[in-house]
Write a protein that holds these residues in place. Structure first.
Motif, PDB file in Angstrom:
ATOM      1  N   ASP A 329       0.650  -1.192   0.084  1.00 27.30           N
ATOM      2  CA  ASP A 329       0.117   0.081  -0.046  1.00 27.30           C
ATOM      3  C   ASP A 329       0.906   1.179   0.038  1.00 27.30           C
ATOM      4  N   GLY A 330       1.871   1.108   0.615  1.00 23.17           N
ATOM      5  CA  GLY A 330       2.654   2.281   0.738  1.00 23.17           C
ATOM      6  C   GLY A 330       3.374   2.731  -0.712  1.00 23.17           C
ATOM      7  N   ALA A 331       3.868   1.752  -1.355  1.00 26.36           N
ATOM      8  CA  ALA A 331       4.169   1.815  -2.822  1.00 26.36           C
ATOM      9  C   ALA A 331       3.068   2.586  -3.591  1.00 26.36           C
ATOM     10  N   ALA A 332       1.992   1.890  -3.470  1.00 27.53           N
ATOM     11  CA  ALA A 332       1.004   2.468  -4.380  1.00 27.53           C
ATOM     12  C   ALA A 332       0.488   4.007  -3.824  1.00 27.53           C
ATOM     13  N   MET A 333       0.722   4.202  -2.742  1.00 23.11           N
ATOM     14  CA  MET A 333       0.482   5.527  -2.260  1.00 23.11           C
ATOM     15  C   MET A 333       1.525   6.344  -2.791  1.00 23.11           C
ATOM     16  N   THR A 334       2.673   6.170  -2.747  1.00 21.86           N
ATOM     17  CA  THR A 334       4.038   6.877  -3.231  1.00 21.86           C
ATOM     18  C   THR A 334       3.704   7.179  -4.564  1.00 21.86           C
ATOM     19  N   PHE A 336       0.995   7.239  -6.376  1.00 16.99           N
ATOM     20  CA  PHE A 336      -0.287   8.207  -6.340  1.00 16.99           C
ATOM     21  C   PHE A 336       0.321   9.676  -6.113  1.00 16.99           C
ATOM     22  N   LEU A 337       0.870  10.040  -5.104  1.00 16.30           N
ATOM     23  CA  LEU A 337       1.437  11.247  -4.576  1.00 16.30           C
ATOM     24  C   LEU A 337       2.092  11.632  -5.897  1.00 16.30           C
ATOM     25  N   ALA A 338       2.923  11.118  -6.282  1.00 13.10           N
ATOM     26  CA  ALA A 338       3.751  11.376  -7.331  1.00 13.10           C
ATOM     27  C   ALA A 338       3.096  11.865  -8.411  1.00 13.10           C
ATOM     28  N   TRP A 339       2.201  10.891  -8.977  1.00 13.91           N
ATOM     29  CA  TRP A 339       1.174  11.485 -10.135  1.00 13.91           C
ATOM     30  C   TRP A 339       0.393  12.642  -9.812  1.00 13.91           C
ATOM     31  N   LEU A 340      -0.132  12.809  -8.538  1.00 16.01           N
ATOM     32  CA  LEU A 340      -0.741  14.013  -8.092  1.00 16.01           C
ATOM     33  C   LEU A 340       0.019  15.346  -8.172  1.00 16.01           C
ATOM     34  N   ASP A 341       1.304  15.015  -7.804  1.00 16.93           N
ATOM     35  CA  ASP A 341       2.044  16.407  -7.758  1.00 16.93           C
ATOM     36  C   ASP A 341       2.212  16.664  -9.451  1.00 16.93           C
ATOM     37  N   ARG A 342       2.077  15.876 -10.461  1.00 18.71           N
ATOM     38  CA  ARG A 342       2.286  16.377 -11.688  1.00 18.71           C
ATOM     39  C   ARG A 342       0.966  17.089 -12.267  1.00 18.71           C
ATOM     40  N   GLN A 343      -0.335  16.897 -11.426  1.00 15.66           N
ATOM     41  CA  GLN A 343      -1.413  17.561 -12.086  1.00 15.66           C
ATOM     42  C   GLN A 343      -1.474  19.164 -12.147  1.00 15.66           C
ATOM     43  N   GLN A 344      -2.165  19.465 -12.872  1.00 18.00           N
ATOM     44  CA  GLN A 344      -2.453  21.006 -12.965  1.00 18.00           C
ATOM     45  C   GLN A 344      -3.216  21.339 -11.754  1.00 18.00           C
ATOM     46  N   PRO A 345      -2.963  22.399 -11.226  1.00 20.66           N
ATOM     47  CA  PRO A 345      -3.737  22.956  -9.768  1.00 20.66           C
ATOM     48  C   PRO A 345      -5.067  23.465 -10.325  1.00 20.66           C
ATOM     49  N   GLY A 346      -5.942  22.713  -9.607  1.00 20.89           N
ATOM     50  CA  GLY A 346      -7.413  23.012  -9.915  1.00 20.89           C
ATOM     51  C   GLY A 346      -7.885  22.002 -11.045  1.00 20.89           C
TER      52      GLY A 346
END
Length: 357
Positions: A329-334, A336-346
């Motif tokens: 689960d920790g690998a999956a969350m990491t 996900f957070l890396a993917w989230l950081d690449r998304q455009q704000p808003g």
């Protein structure tokens, strides 16, 4: 996907259903009825056929209750659901109250009048909860009336069937202890408590004691059923056999006698008539079970579910499994957070993020 975001409810549904329930209550000389979120097992998550509160009010939260009277209807929710309840339940029909600050038993103590008869389904309230409700009613000169049938079940014409998802054997390499050894420990606990039997009503305890898993409710791998644990080792398991493959059935018959769920009441009555001392957890067990024991000559013993503490005490195999799950689960969350950081704000809402995760 594991999670669904479909509402599947309509505030308008209460406008047609509430009068039908009130008519039924009037025909049966009742002034009110209690509608908890719970099912017969008192779990947080319930199968669709047990979503009685949702059917009546439209509210889909995992905790709540309703008190229905002839001239008012109240929906009790906790702080998580205050806004949701006002959106899903028609505010012209249901007054929203706090499930924490003013739960139904406290509300009844303040507002019931002498001679009021409040119906309840004893399968859906624990022994302790039913005692509190009865005390509140008695204090006001009112009466809490146990019903043989739930009126919502009678009025709910398209009610879903009971879940019949297949049960599975939980491998010993992950459980860390054979079910036979667990059941011996439970039998010893029953004997030491001065009881001859106890009833396991929590599907989590069945899952642990028999090393089985299932898919009968959302979000938790549980197979719904009941078990009567005997001090002498002659255990009984009540589970729909349509859920059991040949392999699973052969496995379970080595551990207990198998019965269909509708045999629980007559079997418990027979044990009570034999003079058995039957342990029931007042926090978990339905008040209906206490009624069956006491009304048929048995002795009710307040006994905490003997599986609760053992299943919370993890062995080496379970600890290893937890660590493996945390790493995965920790690998999956990491990621996900890396993917989230690449998304455009808003550009993302909460549902979109949850779907990606």
């Amino acid at each position: 996907m594991f999670q669904s975001f479909d509402a599947k409810t309509d505030p308008a549904q209460g406008r047609e259903r509430l009068p039908r329930l009130r008519q039924w209550l009037a025909e049966h000389r009742l002034d009110g009825f209690l509608v908890p979120r719970a099912d017969e097992h008192q779990g947080e998550y319930v199968p669709p056929c047990s979503e009685r509160l949702r059917w009546l009010t439209g509210f889909t939260g995992s905790a709540g209750a309703a008190v229905i009277l002839a001239d008012k209807a109240l929906l009790f929710v906790d702080g998580r659901y205050t806004l949701q309840a006002r959106e899903q339940a028609d505010p012209s029909l249901f007054t929203i109250e706090s499930l924490v600050d003013l739960p139904p038993d406290k509300w009844m103590r303040l507002h019931l009048t002498r001679g009021t008869r409040i119906g309840f389904d004893p399968w859906l309230h624990t022994i302790g909860e039913a005692e509190r409700l009865a005390d509140s009613a008695k204090e006001k000169g009112a009466e809490l009336v146990a019903l043989d049938r739930n009126p919502i079940d009678l009025l709910w014409k398209d009610r879903p069937e009971l879940p019949l998802e297949p049960a599975e054997i939980h491998p010993a390499e992950y459980a860390g202890e054979l079910a036979a050894d667990k059941l011996r420990r439970l039998a010893d606990a029953v004997r030491e408590a001065g009881a001859t039997f106890t009833v396991l009503t929590d599907p989590s305890s069945l899952a642990w004691a028999f090393n089985i898993r299932g898919h009968d409710v959302p979000h938790t791998p549980l197979a719904l059923g009941f078990a009567v644990i005997a001090a002498d080792g002659a255990h009984r398991l009540f589970m729909d056999e349509r859920k059991l493959s040949i392999e699973v059935k052969a496995y379970l018959t080595q551990l207990a006698d198998l019965f269909q769920p509708d045999r629980l009441e007559p079997e418990l009555v027979a044990l009570a008539k034999s003079g058995a001392a039957i342990g029931l957890d007042p926090v978990l067990a339905a008040d209906r079970l206490r009624q069956l024991v006491e009304e048929n000559g048995g002795k009710y013993i307040a006994l905490s579910d003997p599986a609760r503490l053992p299943r919370a005490t993890k062995n080496e195999a379970e600890i290893a499994g937890t660590r493996t799950a945390h790493r995965r689960d920790g690998a999956a969350m990491t990621k996900f957070l890396a993917w989230l950081d690449r998304q455009q704000p808003g550009s993302l809402d909460e549902i979109g993020a949850a779907t990606a995760l």
